[in-house]
Structure formats: C-alpha cells, structure tokens
Design a protein around this motif. Sequence first.
Motif, mmCIF file in Angstrom:
data_model
loop_
_atom_site.group_PDB
_atom_site.id
_atom_site.type_symbol
_atom_site.label_atom_id
_atom_site.label_comp_id
_atom_site.label_asym_id
_atom_site.label_seq_id
_atom_site.Cartn_x
_atom_site.Cartn_y
_atom_site.Cartn_z
ATOM 1 N N PRO A 111 0.809 -1.231 0.000
ATOM 2 C CA PRO A 111 0.000 0.000 0.000
ATOM 3 C C PRO A 111 0.836 1.272 0.000
ATOM 4 O O PRO A 111 0.355 2.319 -0.436
ATOM 5 C CB PRO A 111 -0.784 -0.082 1.320
ATOM 6 N N GLY A 161 0.872 2.417 -3.320
ATOM 7 C CA GLY A 161 -0.397 2.274 -4.022
ATOM 8 C C GLY A 161 -0.556 0.949 -4.738
ATOM 9 O O GLY A 161 -1.373 0.822 -5.653
ATOM 10 N N ALA A 194 -5.974 0.495 -2.102
ATOM 11 C CA ALA A 194 -6.353 1.904 -2.265
ATOM 12 C C ALA A 194 -7.563 2.156 -1.365
ATOM 13 O O ALA A 194 -8.500 1.362 -1.347
ATOM 14 C CB ALA A 194 -6.694 2.181 -3.722
ATOM 15 N N ARG A 213 -0.961 9.231 -3.652
ATOM 16 C CA ARG A 213 0.017 8.138 -3.640
ATOM 17 C C ARG A 213 -0.606 6.813 -3.206
ATOM 18 O O ARG A 213 -0.139 5.729 -3.592
ATOM 19 C CB ARG A 213 1.180 8.533 -2.724
ATOM 20 N N SER A 214 -1.676 6.894 -2.422
ATOM 21 C CA SER A 214 -2.332 5.666 -1.942
ATOM 22 C C SER A 214 -3.132 4.988 -3.048
ATOM 23 O O SER A 214 -3.612 3.875 -2.877
ATOM 24 C CB SER A 214 -3.281 6.015 -0.801
ATOM 25 N N GLY A 215 -3.295 5.683 -4.181
ATOM 26 C CA GLY A 215 -4.122 5.140 -5.257
ATOM 27 C C GLY A 215 -5.496 5.799 -5.291
ATOM 28 O O GLY A 215 -6.256 5.613 -6.238
ATOM 29 N N THR A 216 -5.847 6.580 -4.260
ATOM 30 C CA THR A 216 -7.139 7.278 -4.213
ATOM 31 C C THR A 216 -6.879 8.755 -3.979
ATOM 32 O O THR A 216 -6.375 9.142 -2.918
ATOM 33 C CB THR A 216 -8.015 6.733 -3.059
ATOM 34 N N ASN A 273 1.300 3.883 -9.382
ATOM 35 C CA ASN A 273 0.231 3.175 -8.687
ATOM 36 C C ASN A 273 0.083 1.831 -9.372
ATOM 37 O O ASN A 273 0.854 1.487 -10.267
ATOM 38 C CB ASN A 273 -1.072 3.986 -8.731
#
Length: 642
Positions: free
Chosen positions: A357, A360, A364, A382-385, A484
């Motif tokens: 995580p 990412g 997410a 950066r987390s994907g969301t 990501n």
Amino acid sequence: MNLTEKLISSHLVSGNMTPCKEIAIKIDQTLTQDSTGTMAYLQFEAMGIPRVKTERSVAYVDHNTLQTGFENADDHKYIQTVAKKHGIYFSKPGNGICHQVHLERFGKPGKTLLGSDSHTPTGGGIGMLAIGAGGLDVAVAMGGGAYYLAMPKVCRVNLVGSLQPWVTAKDVILEILRLLSVKGGVGKVMEYSGEGVKSLSVPQRATITNMGAELGATTSVFPSDEVTKAFLEAQGRGEDWIELSADADATYDEEITVDLSKILPLVACPHSPDNIKQVKEIEGLAVDQVAIGSCTNSSYTDMMTVAALLKDKTVDPNVSLVIAPGSKQVMNMLAGNGALADIISAGARILECGCGPCIGMGQAPATNAVSLRTINRNFEGRSGTKSAQVYIVSPETAVASALSGKLTDPHTLGDAPLISMPEHFLVNDNLIIPPAPEGEIVNVVRGPNIQPFPKNTKVPKDICGGALIKVGDNITTDHIMPSNATLLPYRSNVPYLADYCLTPCDQKFPTRAKAAGGGFIIAGQNYGQGSSREHAALAPLQLGVKAVLAKSFARIHMANLINNGILPLVFVNEWDYDAILLGDEFAIKYAADQIESAVDGQSVIVTHLRTGEEIRTRLNISARQKDIILAGGLLNYTKESN
Ligand code: MIC
Ligand code: SF4
C-alpha cells in the motif's frame, strides 16, 4: 572529524570536503529495487561492463509484486537473469523490502551504499554512508565508477533524554520534520549523536534515518556501537561489525538538540510528512483504514509490538487493518512464535512482505477515506485514491486507532508492552539467489514490456520552447511521474508512462507537450522532492522537455535531470516566476556558451519572448555536470569520454 567526515574521507576519490563543492566517493555496495531496477540494469548493460565491480550488489523485487499482467513477471525475470549474469545477488519477490532486508543481511558499518531508492539511508541506522540516487548513478557505481555529489553540510542532531512509554522512533523523526520541514535537510547529512543514541535500537535508528529522506537530506547516520554489534551478532554477522563514532572534539556545520523525553505521539496530516500535529490534537477522527508496514516500520520489533497490542482484541468493524511485515525473516519469526496468529485472530489482513500500500500497490482507500499508515510519505494520490486523507503515525498509534475506529493516542491502551530484540534472528537466505560464477553463460530474458528509453542529444545552439506547465512549491516525483497499481508495471516502458507525466497537476500536460514538440516546465520551491525515480526525468525527456525553471530543486531529482541532459535552472529573482504565463515562449540563446560560463557563477539568461525581459537563472552545476549536460546526458558523456 565528525562521523560523516570519517565515512566520506575514507571513500574520497576526488575533491575535498568543502561544503557544497563536488566530491566523488567510492561505492562499496549497491542496491536496486524492481521499479527503478529494470532501467538501472538496462543502463548497466548499455555500458558493456561484464561484471559488477562493487563488494556487494543486490537486486531486490519488492515494489510491484502484484503481477496483474505479464509485465511485472517479465520484468522480474529480466532482473533475475541480468543479475545472475553480472555478479549481482537477487532477492526474490516475497523476500521483503529492500531496505529492511539489506539492513538484516548485507549492510555493514563503515561501508558506502548507493541505492536506486530514496530510502536507502535506512542503512545509516547501522553506521553506513547510505545514499539514494537515480538508477543511472547506481549503474555507474556497479561498473566501478565513483558517485559524485555536492559535499553535504553536517547537521548534528544531539539526542538527549530517552523516550517515554508509547513514544516511538517514528515520533522522533516526525518531530524533526515538524522542526525542519521537508526542505530542512537539503544539502545536509543528519548525524545523530548524544546520550540519547544509546537508548535506541537498530530498527528505531533505521526508522529515523529512513525518513531523513523526507527532510530532503543527502543521508542520515548513527554511530556504530554496542547496540549495532548486538544486532549484527543476532543476525549471525558479528564479524561485519566495526565501531564508529565522531571524535570527541568533532565540529559540525549546524546543530539541533532533540529532547527525546519531551516528544509525544505525533501524526503527519495530509498531504505532507511535515504537516505535523500531536495525536491528542485531532484525536477522535473517524478512521476507515489502517496500514502497518513499509520500509519505515516493518521490523521484527515493530511487528511484535503490533501483535502484542492486538492479542485477544478485535479490529473495529469499520476499519480495514492491513499488515505487511517487512521481510521473510520477520514473517517467518512471527509465524514461528505465534505472534502472527495473534495478528490474524484480531482480524488483520496479512499482505505479502513488500512495499504494497505504501506505493499504491493495492489497498487503495475508499473515496474520501481516512487512512492511517506507518509509511513515510503521504503525498496526495500516492495511496491510489486521490480523495483519500492519509495520515502518518507510529505502529502503536496505528493499532490503538484500528481497535477504536478513531485516531487514538496509544497511552489509552494502558502499559506499553516490553518487546526485546531477539538474541538470534531466524537466518534463512533461501530467497536470495547468488550470481552465476564468472564465465558461466547466462541468457538474459527480456519480455515485450521492455521498450527503449529516450536518449537526449547534444545541446543545440539556441534552446527554444514554451511554458508547458506552471506548478507551485514542493511538487513531488509522485506528481511528475505517478506510480500506482496501473502504472508501476510500465517502469520499463517510458513511452507509455510519458502519457501520465505531471497529470496529477494538469491532465493536459502530456498532450500539450507533444503538440508543442517539447518545451519548458516552470516550478516553485523544492521541485522533485520525494523518490529517486529517474522516470520523473525520463518521461519529461520523452515529451521533449528541455529545461525546468524552478525556485529550487530536490537533490536526487536535480541529479536525474542533469544525467538526462535536461537543464535545471534556478530563478535568481522569484518575481520572474510570477510573471510567467502558461504558453509563454522562451529562448536560451547561445545555450552551450552560457552553460560553459554558468560553472564560473554567471547567470544563464532565458529570454522571455512575450515580455522581452531577460530572466536571470543559475545553473548550480560542477564542471563535470556541465560536460554531461552539453553531451546530452550521462550515457552520451560516458561514451564520449571512453
Ligand atoms: C518511493 O517510496 O517513493 C519509492 C517508490 O520507493 C521510490 C522509488 C520508485 O519510484 O521506484 C523512491 O523512494 O525512490
Ligand atoms: Fe517501498 Fe514505500 Fe519504502 Fe518506497 S517508501 S521503498 S515504496 S516501502
């Protein structure tokens, strides 16, 4: 001498240790990871050197292990075979995060380590001079070439007192980030000393040196002492220990004092690691996700603490708790002593040993979700969301919050558990594959995902182009080249990645750049902070970017721009930045001559064609870097000089 000077002087190949002047040092060890490694090995191959000349080079696969398509598996195969051929140890996917494994199995006090990852300074936790760099610099070091850098200033971080229960190494580095900000370490080595050092274990020291990257520091280092010795002995590597510390009368360029006993549990709020508050100040914030792991906080002692706190408890129904132990060694030990069962029983989701995580790669968060993470960077998206609110906390705060469903100060959990370092770590290196013996024929396997990377050309007479984008301060490499789960598989395919370059700032940037046939990027302070990814220079190069005009640059990104022949120009007068509008046209006339004289401190004049004004810029480069830029990048320069 201070410790930094001792480490540098024992590896100095050229230059003298005058702050800000260019020096070159010999590199003893290198590390790469998969997402920067493919490019580094392609570049190493392009140099035509049969076998690495370092004492130890290791290729890790830890960033992208999701393997959602053939791309990743292909890249892993390429890295494994190229490593085998050229004398490099290969750490298989599943063996853990490069920095954690390197600390456990390979790092040695007193040695230099160059890694194609910005958190390589984790090695400073055992007294290494460990520096993050672009893949090309690492490739050169593997080939026996020196590493060039500006001699850093040395900032003594005098640690006094000792940590209160529930206060952790993570809180120490968050406190330093609060004091100094994400620009506070630029051009410096953070050297830790003082009586407080003794009270910190190796994993705690490594958490602090790891996140020195967030200060923008060249690296961070702790002395190598009895604590280091015990750690290496427990790893079965007692013979690798040497004692190292600053001389009693050492002097420093700067000094700060941090009283460990005064620090409280802290949290870095969205979207920057220096946006610090006390946990108490925002306690009660509802939490959707908690992620524990990453190279900052995934050691055996971190995970044992987490297990002890989760034992016989249950994760809040509204929280998804995900845990990624940092290495196979850690996971194996947790499995062996039952701690993993405590973690699983509490309702945590166990992830493979890897970055996961943090970059990412899965997990997410939901739209607008609050995610507490023990990671080191909480840059937007950066987390994907993009809409997620990511907060950085210690593992202790993370568990307290996962149990209550709200951001919670760990003091509420009662007495802090006492977790001691094991006398012996479980040593089983069966996921580390040694290279083939010299002379053995090895076939390097290349999948279709590996595309040629862009190469620059010599500097033309005049450099002309328009302002393709104008961005503000602290733009990260995650903005310049997002990573990501959908993009990371393409790290060996720069033409594909280029279509996403700077899109978090402006969706139309790639199309605009392509239509204009290239041009200039206009930026504020600390442009390119964060990762070492060379793709943040390669993707702009692919789009024809010729120069970046910024108020200031982050260290590794600036080196990556130079290595790829892109001019990193710094505004002399910040009002020139204010006057620039998107689309304005510029010319750098007699560019080569101007670049030549920039080394003697002369301004590079960029003519602003709309206003007719002359914009004065500085090119803070050495004579060697000047030749690299004139040649159109380090690869061309190396070819020319051979
Ligand atoms: C990061 O933490 O940002 C990364 C992903 O590890 C990067 C490397 C990369 O982009 O591949 C880094 O720290 O250099
Ligand atoms: Fe991996 Fe995150 Fe560490 Fe980067 S910061 S090396 S992505 S765990």
